[in-house]
Design a protein around this motif. Structure first.
Motif, PDB file in Angstrom:
ATOM      1  N   ILE A   5      -0.253   3.427   1.877  1.00 34.04           N
ATOM      2  CA  ILE A   5      -0.986   2.161   1.883  1.00 34.04           C
ATOM      3  C   ILE A   5      -2.462   2.403   2.195  1.00 34.04           C
ATOM      4  O   ILE A   5      -3.360   1.835   1.553  1.00 34.04           O
ATOM      5  CB  ILE A   5      -0.377   1.197   2.916  1.00 34.04           C
ATOM      6  N   ILE A   9      -5.506   1.509  -0.326  1.00 35.09           N
ATOM      7  CA  ILE A   9      -6.560   0.574   0.083  1.00 35.09           C
ATOM      8  C   ILE A   9      -7.929   1.250   0.052  1.00 35.09           C
ATOM      9  O   ILE A   9      -8.919   0.684  -0.442  1.00 35.09           O
ATOM     10  CB  ILE A   9      -6.256   0.030   1.494  1.00 35.09           C
ATOM     11  N   TYR A  13     -10.877   0.184  -2.476  1.00 31.48           N
ATOM     12  CA  TYR A  13     -12.102  -0.382  -1.917  1.00 31.48           C
ATOM     13  C   TYR A  13     -13.323   0.448  -2.304  1.00 31.48           C
ATOM     14  O   TYR A  13     -14.357  -0.109  -2.709  1.00 31.48           O
ATOM     15  CB  TYR A  13     -11.990  -0.458  -0.392  1.00 31.48           C
ATOM     16  N   LEU A  32      -6.659  -5.656  -4.087  1.00 32.83           N
ATOM     17  CA  LEU A  32      -6.786  -5.071  -2.754  1.00 32.83           C
ATOM     18  C   LEU A  32      -6.425  -6.100  -1.688  1.00 32.83           C
ATOM     19  O   LEU A  32      -5.642  -5.821  -0.762  1.00 32.83           O
ATOM     20  CB  LEU A  32      -8.219  -4.572  -2.556  1.00 32.83           C
ATOM     21  N   ILE A  36      -3.196  -6.108   0.997  1.00 33.75           N
ATOM     22  CA  ILE A  36      -3.380  -6.188   2.446  1.00 33.75           C
ATOM     23  C   ILE A  36      -2.619  -7.381   3.031  1.00 33.75           C
ATOM     24  O   ILE A  36      -1.952  -7.280   4.070  1.00 33.75           O
ATOM     25  CB  ILE A  36      -4.885  -6.293   2.794  1.00 33.75           C
ATOM     26  N   LEU A  40       0.367  -7.177   5.784  1.00 29.48           N
ATOM     27  CA  LEU A  40       0.225  -7.847   7.076  1.00 29.48           C
ATOM     28  C   LEU A  40       1.359  -8.842   7.294  1.00 29.48           C
ATOM     29  O   LEU A  40       1.835  -9.015   8.427  1.00 29.48           O
ATOM     30  CB  LEU A  40      -1.127  -8.565   7.150  1.00 29.48           C
ATOM     31  N   HIS A 222       4.537  -1.924  -1.556  1.00 28.41           N
ATOM     32  CA  HIS A 222       4.345  -3.071  -0.667  1.00 28.41           C
ATOM     33  C   HIS A 222       5.626  -3.919  -0.595  1.00 28.41           C
ATOM     34  O   HIS A 222       5.903  -4.542   0.420  1.00 28.41           O
ATOM     35  CB  HIS A 222       3.167  -3.930  -1.124  1.00 28.41           C
TER      36      HIS A 222
END
Length: 427
Positions: A5, A9, A13, A32, A36, A40, A222
């Motif tokens: 992960i 990311i 980015y 992106l 995230i 989370l 994910h």
């Protein structure tokens, strides 16, 4: 999983920022942010599950009182439970919780240990008997010498056991981490191969970078990071709602393979409460319900666990309790009093034997019951049997499990008593 992960990311980015500052290509900011947010969300669900398990531990901790009555000579001082030491003498007042493991040195009472041992019937404790911190004292005060405090206590050992079990990862979680580790290597390798493949085919660097980042972001698991915590949270919440505390998650996952089940009796198949199981009149002049009403009227004057069970049964049956006169407690034998001009007694089997009163077969029992007898003018007129009550849903649960082909067993410490011997009747 966290490595993959983080890589996804970071690459997304850095590449998207480069696109903003002039590199040819398409940015991945939306992808992106979505990645995230989903991760989370997975962590939030997992933490919520952990907090739910922690609340179960808080309930165990709350079983211990915060203060204790320390006996110092003729003085009694209230101190925090944490300040207790071995050999301290503490006073336990009526209906208070025991603050530490120890030995009774003065007094006699009945303790409710159901939350700790599963024993539904209050246990009689007198001088020399062991008591467990967290159990509830009955109607009499006792003095206890502290033998174990803090981490050495029985309840704290239970709490520690549950904490260690909750920290352990399940087999599925470990499998998911192994899969994520290999997927990390594969994703990084696939992204690197994609970059060099497109460059070797003559494509510009920005074109090759865009496809490399696409491969690495798509490869990020994910869904795996969300699904596992979600399943753990739901299974934990549903189980806790059904009164099931999971000690070993791997064992819980293997529950689908169960072919045989062993039930604890007290508090599982039964209600874990001491109540009236049956009662009967042995006199033609008194009906069953009238007998229960008279006995409950007498017993409402007593704080004994048997008395509380009889009074509760009478109230549930909608019976009116009568006025009692000349109430008197017969030490270790029962109680007596006058109701509507009748001299009545509720006594133990020992009282009948001492007075050579015969116990009819219908009033005896080979079951795990406690039986008290009702006397009118010293003549036996009825009996009341008390025991733990079977849960209303237990028969249906047993039937359902048998339909699924499971073998069912019951683990219990209850032993059948030998047939009751009749005692010679002097009358």
């Amino acid at each position: 999983m966290m490595t993959l992960i983080a890589v996804a990311i970071t690459v997304a980015y850095v590449y998207s920022s480069a696109v903003v500052f002039g590199l040819e290509g398409m940015d991945f900011f939306w992808e992106l942010v979505t990645l995230i947010v989903i991760m989370l969300l997975g962590h939030w669900i997992e933490m919520k599950s952990v907090m739910g398990a922690s609340r179960a531990l808080e309930l165990l901790v709350q079983m211990m009182p915060s203060e204790a009555h320390l006996v110092q000579g003729d003085q009694i001082k209230d101190i925090k439970v944490d300040e207790l030491k071995k050999e301290d003498i503490i006073l336990i007042k009526a209906n208070e919780k025991i603050p530490a493991d120890g030995t009774v040195v003065d007094g006699e009472s009945h303790l409710d240990e159901s939350m700790l041992t599963g024993e539904s019937k209050p246990v009689k404790k007198s001088k020399g008997d062991q008591v467990i911190g967290g159990s509830v004292n009955g109607s009499q005060s006792i003095k206890v010498k502290v033998s174990k405090t803090g981490k050495e206590s029985y309840l704290n050992k239970v709490i520690t056991l549950v904490e260690e079990a909750q920290k352990a990862k399940s087999k599925t979680q470990n499998l998911a981490n192994v899969a994520a580790r290999w997927l990390t290597f594969i994703a990084i390798g696939a992204g690197t191969i994609t970059l060099f493949t497109w460059i070797s085919l003559g494509k510009p660097l920005d074109f090759a970078l865009e496809r490399m980042v696409t491969v690495m972001v798509i490869s990020c698991p994910h869904a795996l990071g969300l699904a596992i915590p979600l399943v753990v949270a739901i299974s934990t919440a549903v189980s806790a709602g059904k009164g099931l505390l999971i000690r070993n998650r791997t064992a819980f996952e293997n529950a689908r393979k169960i072919t045989a089940m062993v039930f604890d009796k007290t508090g599982t198949l039964t209600e874990g409460k001491f109540g009236v199981s049956r009662y009967g009149s042995l006199s033609d002049d008194m009906e069953k319900k009238e007998l229960l009403s008279f006995a409950a009227s007498l017993e409402q004057q007593s704080e004994h666990p048997i008395a509380q069970g009889i009074v509760k049964a009478a109230k549930e049956a909608g019976l009116a309790l009568k006025k009692v006169e000349n109430f008197e407690s017969l030490t270790a034998k029962g109680i007596q009093g006058k109701i509507e001009g009748k001299n009545l007694k509720v006594v133990s089997p020992g009282y009948l034997k001492e007075n050579d009163i015969n116990i009819p077969d219908q009033a005896g029992s080979d079951e795990a019951e406690t039986i008290v007898y009702v006397l009118q003018e010293n003549l036996l007129i009825g009996f009341i049997a008390l025991s733990d009550q079977i849960r209303e849903e237990s028969p249906k649960a047993i039937e359902t499990l048998r339909e699924k082909g499971m073998k069912l067993y019951m683990a219990t410490g209850t032993m059948r008593k030998p047939p009751r011997q009749s005692v010679k009747n002097s009358g």
